[in-house]
Scaffold this active site. Structure first.
Site, PDB file in Angstrom:
ATOM      1  N   GLU A   5       0.550  -1.298   0.157  1.00  0.00           N
ATOM      2  CA  GLU A   5      -0.095   0.358   0.459  1.00  0.00           C
ATOM      3  C   GLU A   5       1.240   1.270  -0.096  1.00  0.00           C
ATOM      4  O   GLU A   5       0.828   1.636   1.337  1.00  0.00           O
ATOM      5  CB  GLU A   5      -0.980   0.090   1.171  1.00  0.00           C
ATOM      6  CG  GLU A   5      -2.378  -1.017   1.380  1.00  0.00           C
ATOM      7  CD  GLU A   5      -2.831  -1.142   2.139  1.00  0.00           C
ATOM      8  OE1 GLU A   5      -3.843  -1.791   2.252  1.00  0.00           O
ATOM      9  OE2 GLU A   5      -2.469  -0.450   3.333  1.00  0.00           O
TER      10      GLU A   5
ATOM     11  N   GLU B  37      -6.382  -7.944  -1.049  1.00  0.00           N
ATOM     12  CA  GLU B  37      -7.301  -7.951   0.663  1.00  0.00           C
ATOM     13  C   GLU B  37      -8.158  -7.121   0.625  1.00  0.00           C
ATOM     14  O   GLU B  37      -8.647  -6.654  -0.645  1.00  0.00           O
ATOM     15  CB  GLU B  37      -6.143  -7.013   1.338  1.00  0.00           C
ATOM     16  CG  GLU B  37      -4.908  -7.035   2.134  1.00  0.00           C
ATOM     17  CD  GLU B  37      -4.061  -6.142   3.139  1.00  0.00           C
ATOM     18  OE1 GLU B  37      -5.242  -5.157   3.823  1.00  0.00           O
ATOM     19  OE2 GLU B  37      -3.118  -5.163   3.341  1.00  0.00           O
TER      20      GLU B  37
END
Length: 704
Positions: A159, A318
């Site tokens: 991320e 995710e």
């Protein structure tokens, strides 16, 4: 140049199938738990895990000490169980000893405050010291696991930009000057692009260029400077990703690389079209939006992921089994939503379904973030649904869905990172603009009209579509304006929103009336010219806060004060004008609000004001719908096309109940049902189904 598409293999006999699993953090647990984890993974049909994402301090507990033994043991156990590993570079967060020894790696906020360690990504992407340590970690991992057959993909970073998207450190200041010099070549070009004649901001050399730090009070940043700073931050993190990737690839070139994007309509922080060129397969972390938009928001975000993947399958790295712990309101998922959400991702092109995380943490900041194995353990409704999902994904894998691609829609809604960043500027007619949210609203309106649109990056090729929609695409270069005009001239339909094409890539306003993009070329496509904007809202007490339209629609923010361009009176069809008390109060009565104009072999629509979603849906249905084939808007339908083992084309059709509470009928379908989740037969109809709340039906049929 875009990297060649490469998909990670599983440890299945043919290496194929939908990847199913999640982030696995065995270093948070005693080794006595590991065998139980693997037994439960087998029960749930898990076949892949992402490993070591935040394990730097466990792998390198001190600068001169390395510990790979635990990682060797868990990778061996996973491999023996047939579970592939997506191995992370472990660099998302550094160990405390590194921060203590080298505090200069810490980023700073716009006020000059140090961003202290203790969370994630407390490091500056322009710090040469941090990069040295991070690349050393990458090389060590590649040397040790590059030939390990259980490791089938590399997960670089995590991320990027979550906590260090905007860095105002001294190293960032120096890097920004170098970036500006590379971009503009001369200080004269920078001064012209930034319009530095305003507020005496002229610079004599690149050494005078500043990062837009806090300037006191409510001072407004030069919007061109701010937009470049956004681009710079994106580029610095992308450069860091590429440095990590290249360090591993120099040692281990034969396994695919990815990093997880963060695309939902609450966030889209990077220029992911640019990033998608640098990964071997596109992956995303998506977390649902609570409320009635839950499924629609997921579909819109996934549609953009499909655009970023350019039609190839993509990877859910995710998402959550239920509630998270980082929102003001952390709603849980109702029964069936875990399976429904995961299958919806597959419906929109995902070939991998992964959660954060495998086992719910006992401690730390994310202890109350849901996981595949909850605090309640395997004897829980949630884990049983995890197993149900695993069975459904196995059925789809056995049917050969992996590798099939989404069927394209007629319409493409265009997304542009520059416009998303630009709409956050505090120098616009209103600070309530949001490009990405407007993309979402148009996407949902197409669904409401019984249609479906794709979401495509502005930079990509949209020549294969019939319709393109530009909602609040604030920034348009001359080149992009020409592409739009050429698309319309060659027979395409262009829908231009009220705040589209107002500035160029340097935030310079086009002259001669709005939209000024392309030196007025966009006005030629539309046949209208706007002189100013009427901004309304509840803040102006005693003034009309809404303006009606003659077709019954309503505008509550922005009305373009538009007129039909000279010489176009016979060619512009006015579909709606401003009408009613609010329109008269603001002296807008009778002015065009929605128009249609023939341009070459195509047509240009101008939507001169913000509209409610239901108003957009009526416009879409009226102008682009087909009453003879109108679908139930509560039924979401997508199709993936693949090829079977005999070379025959096959279709996988997905039907999802979009209605939040009521059942919806699937009309008679062709094909064989593969998955029926919260789905019931229709009495007397062999190929009919009723989808209950959160229901999904997936079928397969041969096309050739």
């Amino acid at each position: 140049m875009r990297r060649e598409f490469r998909w990670p293999r599983l440890l299945t006999p043919n290496g194929g199938g939908i990847a199913y699993g999640g982030d696995y953090n065995p270093d948070q647990w005693p080794e006595s738990v590991w065998n139980e984890d693997i037994e439960l993974m087998r029960r749930a049909h898990v076949n892949t895990v992402a490993l070591a994402i935040f394990s730097w301090s466990r792998i390198q507990p001190r600068e001169d000490e390395w510990d790979f033994d635990w990682l060797d043991r868990i990778i061996a156990k996973l491999g023996e169980a047939g579970i592939a590993v997506d191995l992370a570079s472990a660099t998302a967060s550094a160990p405390m000893w590194l921060y203590e020894r080298h505090p200069e790696v810490l980023p700073r906020d716009r006020f000059g405050h140090v961003v202290n360690p203790g969370s994630r990504q407390s490091w500056s992407p322009t710090s040469p010291v941090f990069k040295e340590y991070a690349l050393a970690m990458c090389r060590r991992l590649a040397e040790r696991y590059g030939d390990n057959p259980t490791v089938t993909a590399w997960h670089i970073g995590n991320e990027y930009g979550w906590n260090n998207r905007h860095d105002y450190s001294d190293s960032a200041q120096a890097a920004f000057r170098d970036w500006c010099e590379r971009r503009y070549g001369s200080v004269e070009a920078l001064n012209d692009a930034w319009g530095t004649a305003f507020w005496s901001q002229h610079v004599n050399s690149f050494s005078e260029v500043l990062i837009p730090r806090h300037m006191g009070g409510d001072s407004m940043v030069n919007p061109a400077q701010q937009l470049d700073f956004e681009r710079f931050g994106n580029d610095m993190l992308l450069d860091f990703y590429k440095a990590e990737r290249d360090a591993i690839e120099a040692i281990c070139p034969d396994k695919p690389f990815t990093t997880n994007f963060m695309v939902s309509t609450d966030q889209c922080v990077m220029d992911y079209a640019q990033w998608s060129d640098e990964v071997d397969f596109v992956s995303n972390d998506h977390y649902f939006h609570e409320g009635e938009s839950h499924l629609d928001e997921l579909a819109c975000s996934d549609a953009l992921m499909g655009g970023l993947a350019q039609g190839k399958p993509w990877y859910v790295m995710e998402h959550s089994t239920s509630g998270v712990q980082w929102k003001p309101l952390n709603a849980r998922k109702r029964h069936g939503e875990l399976v429904r959400d995961a299958l919806a991702h597959v419906a929109f092109g995902a070939d991998a379904i992964n959660f954060f995380q495998w086992r719910q943490s006992r401690s730390g900041a994310e202890a109350f973030h849901s996981a595949m194995v909850p605090h309640a353990g395997a004897d829980s409704a949630l884990f049983r649904e995890v197993c149900e999902l695993g069975e459904s994904l196995q059925a789809l894998s056995d049917a050969g869905i992996q590798g099939s691609e989404m069927e394209r829609s007629r319409a493409a809604i265009l997304f542009h990172a520059d416009s998303e960043w630009a709409t956050r500027s505090e120098t616009l007619p209103t600070m309530k603009l949001n490009h990405w949210h407007d993309v979402r609203d148009w996407y949902r309106a197409f669904l409401d009209a019984g249609l479906r649109a794709d979401v495509t990056p502005l930079r990509d090729d949209w020549s294969g579509y019939d319709i393109i929609v530009l909602p609040t695409v604030l920034v348009l270069s001359d080149a992009d304006a020409r592409r739009i005009a050429e698309f319309a001239a060659s027979g395409g339909t262009v829908v231009v929103g009220y705040a589209t094409g107002l500035v160029d890539e340097s935030f310079r306003v086009g002259l001669g009336g709005y939209p000024g993009a392309g030196g007025g070329l966009l006005r030629d496509v539309l046949g209208v010219r706007t002189e100013e904007f009427n901004i309304v809202g509840d803040e102006a007490q005693g003034e009309a806060s809404a303006v009606g339209l003659s077709n019954g629609a309503c505008s509550r923010l922005w009305q373009s004060v538009a007129t039909v361009a000279d010489g176009e009176a016979d060619d512009v069809a006015v579909l709606a004008t401003y009408e009613g008390e609010g329109a008269e109060d603001w002296e807008l009565g009778g002015m065009p609000a929605l128009t249609r104009h023939a341009y070459g072999a195509g047509v240009g629509y101008y939507v001169g004001c913000d509209l409610r979603r239901e108003d957009i849906a009526r416009f879409v249905e009226a102008e682009f719908g087909d009453a003879s084939i109108r679908a139930d808007s509560r039924l979401m339908h997508t199709r993936r096309i693949g090829v079977d083992e005999n070379g025959n084309r096959v279709a996988f059709d997905f039907y999802l109940n979009r209605g939040p509470k009521k059942p919806v009928n699937v009309p008679e379908f062709t094909g064989v049902p593969l998955v029926e989740h919260r789905c019931a037969p229709v009495a007397g109809v062999a190929h009919g189904r009723v989808l209950q709340r959160n229901g999904v039906l997936i079928t397969r049929q041969r096309l050739d």
